[in-house]
Design a protein around this motif. Sequence first.
Motif, PDB file in Angstrom:
ATOM      1  N   LEU A   1       0.825  -1.199   0.000  1.00  0.00           N
ATOM      2  CA  LEU A   1       0.000   0.000   0.000  1.00  0.00           C
ATOM      3  C   LEU A   1       0.861   1.252   0.000  1.00  0.00           C
ATOM      4  CD1 LEU A   1      -2.824   1.198   0.107  1.00  0.00           C
ATOM      5  CD2 LEU A   1      -2.688   1.101   2.581  1.00  0.00           C
ATOM      6  N   SER A   2       1.913   1.242   0.791  1.00  0.00           N
ATOM      7  CA  SER A   2       2.766   2.422   0.840  1.00  0.00           C
ATOM      8  C   SER A   2       3.488   2.629  -0.489  1.00  0.00           C
ATOM      9  CB  SER A   2       3.762   2.321   1.990  1.00  0.00           C
ATOM     10  OG  SER A   2       4.648   1.252   1.776  1.00  0.00           O
ATOM     11  N   LEU A   3       3.874   1.548  -1.169  1.00  0.00           N
ATOM     12  CA  LEU A   3       4.487   1.690  -2.494  1.00  0.00           C
ATOM     13  C   LEU A   3       3.484   2.229  -3.505  1.00  0.00           C
ATOM     14  CD1 LEU A   3       6.781  -1.443  -2.901  1.00  0.00           C
ATOM     15  CD2 LEU A   3       7.456   0.929  -2.591  1.00  0.00           C
ATOM     16  N   ASP A   4       2.224   1.852  -3.372  1.00  0.00           N
ATOM     17  CA  ASP A   4       1.190   2.375  -4.263  1.00  0.00           C
ATOM     18  C   ASP A   4       1.036   3.877  -4.121  1.00  0.00           C
ATOM     19  OD1 ASP A   4       0.685  -0.096  -5.277  1.00  0.00           O
ATOM     20  OD2 ASP A   4      -1.139  -0.449  -4.123  1.00  0.00           O
ATOM     21  N   ILE A   5       1.395   4.412  -2.983  1.00  0.00           N
ATOM     22  CA  ILE A   5       1.297   5.854  -2.752  1.00  0.00           C
ATOM     23  C   ILE A   5       2.616   6.548  -3.070  1.00  0.00           C
ATOM     24  CG2 ILE A   5       0.949   7.611  -0.979  1.00  0.00           C
ATOM     25  CD1 ILE A   5      -0.947   5.599   0.387  1.00  0.00           C
ATOM     26  N   ILE A   6       3.723   5.941  -2.666  1.00  0.00           N
ATOM     27  CA  ILE A   6       5.029   6.593  -2.795  1.00  0.00           C
ATOM     28  C   ILE A   6       5.498   6.669  -4.246  1.00  0.00           C
ATOM     29  CG2 ILE A   6       7.475   6.356  -2.204  1.00  0.00           C
ATOM     30  CD1 ILE A   6       6.550   5.245   0.500  1.00  0.00           C
ATOM     31  N   VAL A   7       5.351   5.599  -5.004  1.00  0.00           N
ATOM     32  CA  VAL A   7       5.862   5.581  -6.379  1.00  0.00           C
ATOM     33  C   VAL A   7       5.195   6.643  -7.257  1.00  0.00           C
ATOM     34  CG1 VAL A   7       6.065   4.174  -8.469  1.00  0.00           C
ATOM     35  CG2 VAL A   7       6.650   3.206  -6.248  1.00  0.00           C
ATOM     36  N   PRO A   8       3.861   6.783  -7.258  1.00  0.00           N
ATOM     37  CA  PRO A   8       3.272   7.849  -8.078  1.00  0.00           C
ATOM     38  C   PRO A   8       3.706   9.247  -7.646  1.00  0.00           C
ATOM     39  CG  PRO A   8       1.600   6.257  -7.506  1.00  0.00           C
ATOM     40  CD  PRO A   8       2.816   5.912  -6.713  1.00  0.00           C
ATOM     41  N   ILE A   9       3.910   9.446  -6.346  1.00  0.00           N
ATOM     42  CA  ILE A   9       4.362  10.757  -5.876  1.00  0.00           C
ATOM     43  C   ILE A   9       5.757  11.058  -6.402  1.00  0.00           C
ATOM     44  CG2 ILE A   9       5.055  12.043  -3.822  1.00  0.00           C
ATOM     45  CD1 ILE A   9       2.696  10.740  -2.380  1.00  0.00           C
ATOM     46  N   LEU A  10       6.648  10.052  -6.361  1.00  0.00           N
ATOM     47  CA  LEU A  10       7.998  10.254  -6.882  1.00  0.00           C
ATOM     48  C   LEU A  10       7.986  10.512  -8.388  1.00  0.00           C
ATOM     49  CD1 LEU A  10      10.017   7.561  -4.912  1.00  0.00           C
ATOM     50  CD2 LEU A  10      10.055  10.045  -4.611  1.00  0.00           C
ATOM     51  N   VAL A  11       7.163   9.780  -9.118  1.00  0.00           N
ATOM     52  CA  VAL A  11       7.058   9.990 -10.561  1.00  0.00           C
ATOM     53  C   VAL A  11       6.500  11.372 -10.856  1.00  0.00           C
ATOM     54  CG1 VAL A  11       5.882   9.201 -12.663  1.00  0.00           C
ATOM     55  CG2 VAL A  11       6.862   7.544 -11.084  1.00  0.00           C
ATOM     56  N   TYR A  12       5.504  11.804 -10.089  1.00  0.00           N
ATOM     57  CA  TYR A  12       4.931  13.132 -10.273  1.00  0.00           C
ATOM     58  C   TYR A  12       5.974  14.217 -10.024  1.00  0.00           C
ATOM     59  CZ  TYR A  12       2.364  17.341  -9.159  1.00  0.00           C
ATOM     60  OH  TYR A  12       1.941  18.633  -9.110  1.00  0.00           O
ATOM     61  N   CYS A  13       6.765  14.059  -8.975  1.00  0.00           N
ATOM     62  CA  CYS A  13       7.808  15.052  -8.688  1.00  0.00           C
ATOM     63  C   CYS A  13       8.842  15.098  -9.799  1.00  0.00           C
ATOM     64  CB  CYS A  13       8.476  14.747  -7.351  1.00  0.00           C
ATOM     65  SG  CYS A  13       7.411  15.033  -5.938  1.00  0.00           S
ATOM     66  N   ALA A  14       9.224  13.936 -10.319  1.00  0.00           N
ATOM     67  CA  ALA A  14      10.197  13.899 -11.411  1.00  0.00           C
ATOM     68  C   ALA A  14       9.640  14.564 -12.668  1.00  0.00           C
ATOM     69  CB  ALA A  14      10.593  12.455 -11.708  1.00  0.00           C
ATOM     70  N   LEU A  15       8.382  14.284 -12.989  1.00  0.00           N
ATOM     71  CA  LEU A  15       7.772  14.913 -14.167  1.00  0.00           C
ATOM     72  C   LEU A  15       7.614  16.415 -13.985  1.00  0.00           C
ATOM     73  CD1 LEU A  15       5.061  12.300 -15.156  1.00  0.00           C
ATOM     74  CD2 LEU A  15       7.070  12.948 -16.475  1.00  0.00           C
ATOM     75  N   LEU A  16       7.248  16.840 -12.778  1.00  0.00           N
ATOM     76  CA  LEU A  16       7.115  18.269 -12.517  1.00  0.00           C
ATOM     77  C   LEU A  16       8.465  18.965 -12.648  1.00  0.00           C
ATOM     78  CD1 LEU A  16       5.237  20.558 -11.723  1.00  0.00           C
ATOM     79  CD2 LEU A  16       5.730  20.028  -9.333  1.00  0.00           C
ATOM     80  N   TRP A  17       9.516  18.309 -12.182  1.00  0.00           N
ATOM     81  CA  TRP A  17      10.859  18.887 -12.338  1.00  0.00           C
ATOM     82  C   TRP A  17      11.234  18.960 -13.805  1.00  0.00           C
ATOM     83  CZ3 TRP A  17      15.245  16.537 -14.409  1.00  0.00           C
ATOM     84  CH2 TRP A  17      16.403  17.306 -14.321  1.00  0.00           C
ATOM     85  N   TRP A  18      10.954  17.895 -14.573  1.00  0.00           N
ATOM     86  CA  TRP A  18      11.325  17.853 -15.989  1.00  0.00           C
ATOM     87  C   TRP A  18      10.568  18.907 -16.789  1.00  0.00           C
ATOM     88  CZ3 TRP A  18      15.056  15.864 -18.816  1.00  0.00           C
ATOM     89  CH2 TRP A  18      14.890  15.799 -20.187  1.00  0.00           C
TER      90      TRP A  18
END
Length: 55
Positions: free
Chosen positions: A6-23
Motif C-alpha cells: 500500500l505504501s508503495l502504491d502511494i510513494i511511487v506515483p508521488i515520486l514519478v509526479y515530482c520527477a515529471l514536474l521537475w522535468w
Amino acid sequence: MPADVLSLDIIVPILVYCALLWWVGRGMGWTARLATAAVTLVLVVCVLLVERGWR
C-alpha cells in the motif's frame, strides 16, 4: 493488502509526479510550478472522488 504494498502504491506515483514536474518545469518560474502542482493535485482529488462514487 499488506502495508508495504500500500505504501508503495502511494510513494511511487508521488515520486514519478515530482520527477515529471521537475522535468516539465525546468523552464518555468516558481509561480508557474506551484500553479501546475496545484492544478494537478486538484485533478487527482477529482479523479479519486469519481472513482469512489462521490461518497
